[in-house]
Scaffold this motif. Structure first.
Motif, PDB file in Angstrom:
ATOM      1  N   ASP A   1       0.807  -1.211   0.000  1.00 33.51           N
ATOM      2  CA  ASP A   1       0.000   0.000   0.000  1.00 33.51           C
ATOM      3  C   ASP A   1       0.848   1.273   0.000  1.00 33.51           C
ATOM      4  N   TRP A   2       2.006   1.254   0.625  1.00 32.62           N
ATOM      5  CA  TRP A   2       2.841   2.447   0.659  1.00 32.62           C
ATOM      6  C   TRP A   2       3.513   2.723  -0.683  1.00 32.62           C
ATOM      7  N   LEU A   3       3.652   1.693  -1.528  1.00 33.27           N
ATOM      8  CA  LEU A   3       4.345   1.864  -2.798  1.00 33.27           C
ATOM      9  C   LEU A   3       3.455   2.488  -3.868  1.00 33.27           C
ATOM     10  N   LYS A   4       2.154   2.343  -3.747  1.00 33.52           N
ATOM     11  CA  LYS A   4       1.251   2.900  -4.753  1.00 33.52           C
ATOM     12  C   LYS A   4       1.312   4.418  -4.842  1.00 33.52           C
ATOM     13  N   PRO A   5       1.296   5.173  -3.725  1.00 34.63           N
ATOM     14  CA  PRO A   5       1.451   6.632  -3.862  1.00 34.63           C
ATOM     15  C   PRO A   5       2.842   7.047  -4.353  1.00 34.63           C
ATOM     16  N   VAL A   6       3.861   6.245  -4.004  1.00 32.22           N
ATOM     17  CA  VAL A   6       5.208   6.560  -4.483  1.00 32.22           C
ATOM     18  C   VAL A   6       5.264   6.433  -5.998  1.00 32.22           C
ATOM     19  N   LEU A   7       4.690   5.376  -6.538  1.00 31.01           N
ATOM     20  CA  LEU A   7       4.670   5.199  -7.988  1.00 31.01           C
ATOM     21  C   LEU A   7       3.795   6.240  -8.669  1.00 31.01           C
ATOM     22  N   ALA A   8       2.756   6.700  -7.984  1.00 29.70           N
ATOM     23  CA  ALA A   8       1.912   7.748  -8.556  1.00 29.70           C
ATOM     24  C   ALA A   8       2.678   9.069  -8.648  1.00 29.70           C
ATOM     25  N   CYS A   9       3.616   9.296  -7.752  1.00 31.72           N
ATOM     26  CA  CYS A   9       4.418  10.532  -7.768  1.00 31.72           C
ATOM     27  C   CYS A   9       5.575  10.452  -8.754  1.00 31.72           C
ATOM     28  N   MET A  10       5.852   9.294  -9.308  1.00 34.29           N
ATOM     29  CA  MET A  10       6.989   9.152 -10.211  1.00 34.29           C
ATOM     30  C   MET A  10       6.839   9.999 -11.467  1.00 34.29           C
ATOM     31  N   LYS A  11       5.607  10.330 -11.847  1.00 30.38           N
ATOM     32  CA  LYS A  11       5.445  11.174 -13.032  1.00 30.38           C
ATOM     33  C   LYS A  11       5.993  12.574 -12.785  1.00 30.38           C
ATOM     34  N   TRP A  12       6.163  12.964 -11.531  1.00 30.81           N
ATOM     35  CA  TRP A  12       6.763  14.252 -11.192  1.00 30.81           C
ATOM     36  C   TRP A  12       8.234  14.107 -10.855  1.00 30.81           C
ATOM     37  N   VAL A  13       8.614  12.986 -10.280  1.00 30.56           N
ATOM     38  CA  VAL A  13       9.988  12.801  -9.826  1.00 30.56           C
ATOM     39  C   VAL A  13      10.941  12.661 -11.003  1.00 30.56           C
ATOM     40  N   VAL A  14      10.559  11.898 -12.008  1.00 31.77           N
ATOM     41  CA  VAL A  14      11.454  11.648 -13.142  1.00 31.77           C
ATOM     42  C   VAL A  14      11.788  12.936 -13.892  1.00 31.77           C
ATOM     43  N   PRO A  15      10.819  13.796 -14.251  1.00 30.98           N
ATOM     44  CA  PRO A  15      11.211  15.048 -14.933  1.00 30.98           C
ATOM     45  C   PRO A  15      12.044  15.974 -14.056  1.00 30.98           C
ATOM     46  N   ILE A  16      11.763  16.013 -12.768  1.00 28.76           N
ATOM     47  CA  ILE A  16      12.558  16.867 -11.880  1.00 28.76           C
ATOM     48  C   ILE A  16      13.986  16.353 -11.793  1.00 28.76           C
ATOM     49  N   MET A  17      14.159  15.047 -11.676  1.00 31.09           N
ATOM     50  CA  MET A  17      15.505  14.488 -11.637  1.00 31.09           C
ATOM     51  C   MET A  17      16.239  14.733 -12.955  1.00 31.09           C
ATOM     52  N   ALA A  18      15.527  14.623 -14.072  1.00 33.36           N
ATOM     53  CA  ALA A  18      16.154  14.909 -15.370  1.00 33.36           C
ATOM     54  C   ALA A  18      16.585  16.365 -15.442  1.00 33.36           C
ATOM     55  N   ALA A  19      15.767  17.277 -14.931  1.00 33.44           N
ATOM     56  CA  ALA A  19      16.133  18.698 -14.928  1.00 33.44           C
ATOM     57  C   ALA A  19      17.347  18.949 -14.053  1.00 33.44           C
ATOM     58  N   ILE A  20      17.441  18.270 -12.934  1.00 30.65           N
ATOM     59  CA  ILE A  20      18.594  18.432 -12.047  1.00 30.65           C
ATOM     60  C   ILE A  20      19.867  17.937 -12.733  1.00 30.65           C
ATOM     61  N   VAL A  21      19.775  16.789 -13.396  1.00 30.22           N
ATOM     62  CA  VAL A  21      20.945  16.252 -14.096  1.00 30.22           C
ATOM     63  C   VAL A  21      21.386  17.195 -15.210  1.00 30.22           C
ATOM     64  N   VAL A  22      20.439  17.706 -15.978  1.00 32.62           N
ATOM     65  CA  VAL A  22      20.780  18.632 -17.058  1.00 32.62           C
ATOM     66  C   VAL A  22      21.404  19.901 -16.500  1.00 32.62           C
ATOM     67  N   SER A  23      20.876  20.404 -15.400  1.00 31.15           N
ATOM     68  CA  SER A  23      21.444  21.630 -14.826  1.00 31.15           C
ATOM     69  C   SER A  23      22.858  21.398 -14.313  1.00 31.15           C
ATOM     70  N   PHE A  24      23.129  20.255 -13.681  1.00 33.22           N
ATOM     71  CA  PHE A  24      24.485  19.991 -13.213  1.00 33.22           C
ATOM     72  C   PHE A  24      25.461  19.833 -14.377  1.00 33.22           C
ATOM     73  N   THR A  25      25.040  19.186 -15.455  1.00 27.78           N
ATOM     74  CA  THR A  25      25.931  19.070 -16.610  1.00 27.78           C
ATOM     75  C   THR A  25      26.181  20.433 -17.246  1.00 27.78           C
ATOM     76  N   GLU A  26      25.185  21.299 -17.230  1.00 25.79           N
ATOM     77  CA  GLU A  26      25.375  22.656 -17.755  1.00 25.79           C
ATOM     78  C   GLU A  26      26.342  23.441 -16.874  1.00 25.79           C
ATOM     79  N   ILE A  27      26.250  23.289 -15.571  1.00 25.81           N
ATOM     80  CA  ILE A  27      27.179  23.959 -14.665  1.00 25.81           C
ATOM     81  C   ILE A  27      28.606  23.484 -14.922  1.00 25.81           C
ATOM     82  N   LYS A  28      28.798  22.169 -15.091  1.00 23.89           N
ATOM     83  CA  LYS A  28      30.125  21.635 -15.388  1.00 23.89           C
ATOM     84  C   LYS A  28      30.659  22.188 -16.704  1.00 23.89           C
ATOM     85  N   ARG A  29      29.801  22.254 -17.704  1.00 24.39           N
ATOM     86  CA  ARG A  29      30.216  22.746 -19.009  1.00 24.39           C
ATOM     87  C   ARG A  29      30.653  24.208 -18.924  1.00 24.39           C
ATOM     88  N   ARG A  30      29.908  24.998 -18.193  1.00 24.57           N
ATOM     89  CA  ARG A  30      30.252  26.416 -18.060  1.00 24.57           C
ATOM     90  C   ARG A  30      31.548  26.603 -17.265  1.00 24.57           C
TER      91      ARG A  30
END
Length: 101
Positions: free
Chosen positions: A58-87
């Motif tokens: 039962d605790w895993l169902k809300p976590v999986l429901a939030c994954m639609k928000w977690v994955v794009p946020i994590m992708a944005a964080i990764v892209v921002s860190f790579t941009e910081i390294k590049r700069r």
């Protein structure tokens, strides 16, 4: 970065679903003839073993429901860190070039 993500999220969540898209002349495609090309034995029910039935806790169902928000946020964080390294690399290379001259 957070304001940008919230703004884009608000556009996709609030604005786009409320727009009346009926004025666009969408083509009507009848793809029912393609069903004959798909083999009957290649369905998910036949490929998935019947003994493999998974009940999520039962605790895993809300976590999986939030994954639609977690994955794009994590992708944005990764892209921002790579941009910081590049700069930083660009800045250090400019400093080395200015020292060489």
């Amino acid at each position: 970065m957070l304001a940008g993500m919230l703004g884009v999220g608000a556009i996709f969540a609030l604005l786009i679903p409320n727009i009346d898209w009926s004025w666009i002349p969408w083509p009507s495609l009848d793809l029912s003839w393609m069903r004959g090309f798909w083999p009957e034995w290649l369905t998910l029910r036949r490929l998935w073993p019947s003994w493999l039935h998974v009940d999520l806790p039962d605790w895993l169902k809300p976590v999986l429901a939030c994954m639609k928000w977690v994955v794009p946020i994590m992708a944005a964080i990764v892209v921002s860190f790579t941009e910081i390294k590049r700069r930083r690399r660009r800045k250090t290379s400019r400093q080395w070039q200015s020292q060489d001259e």
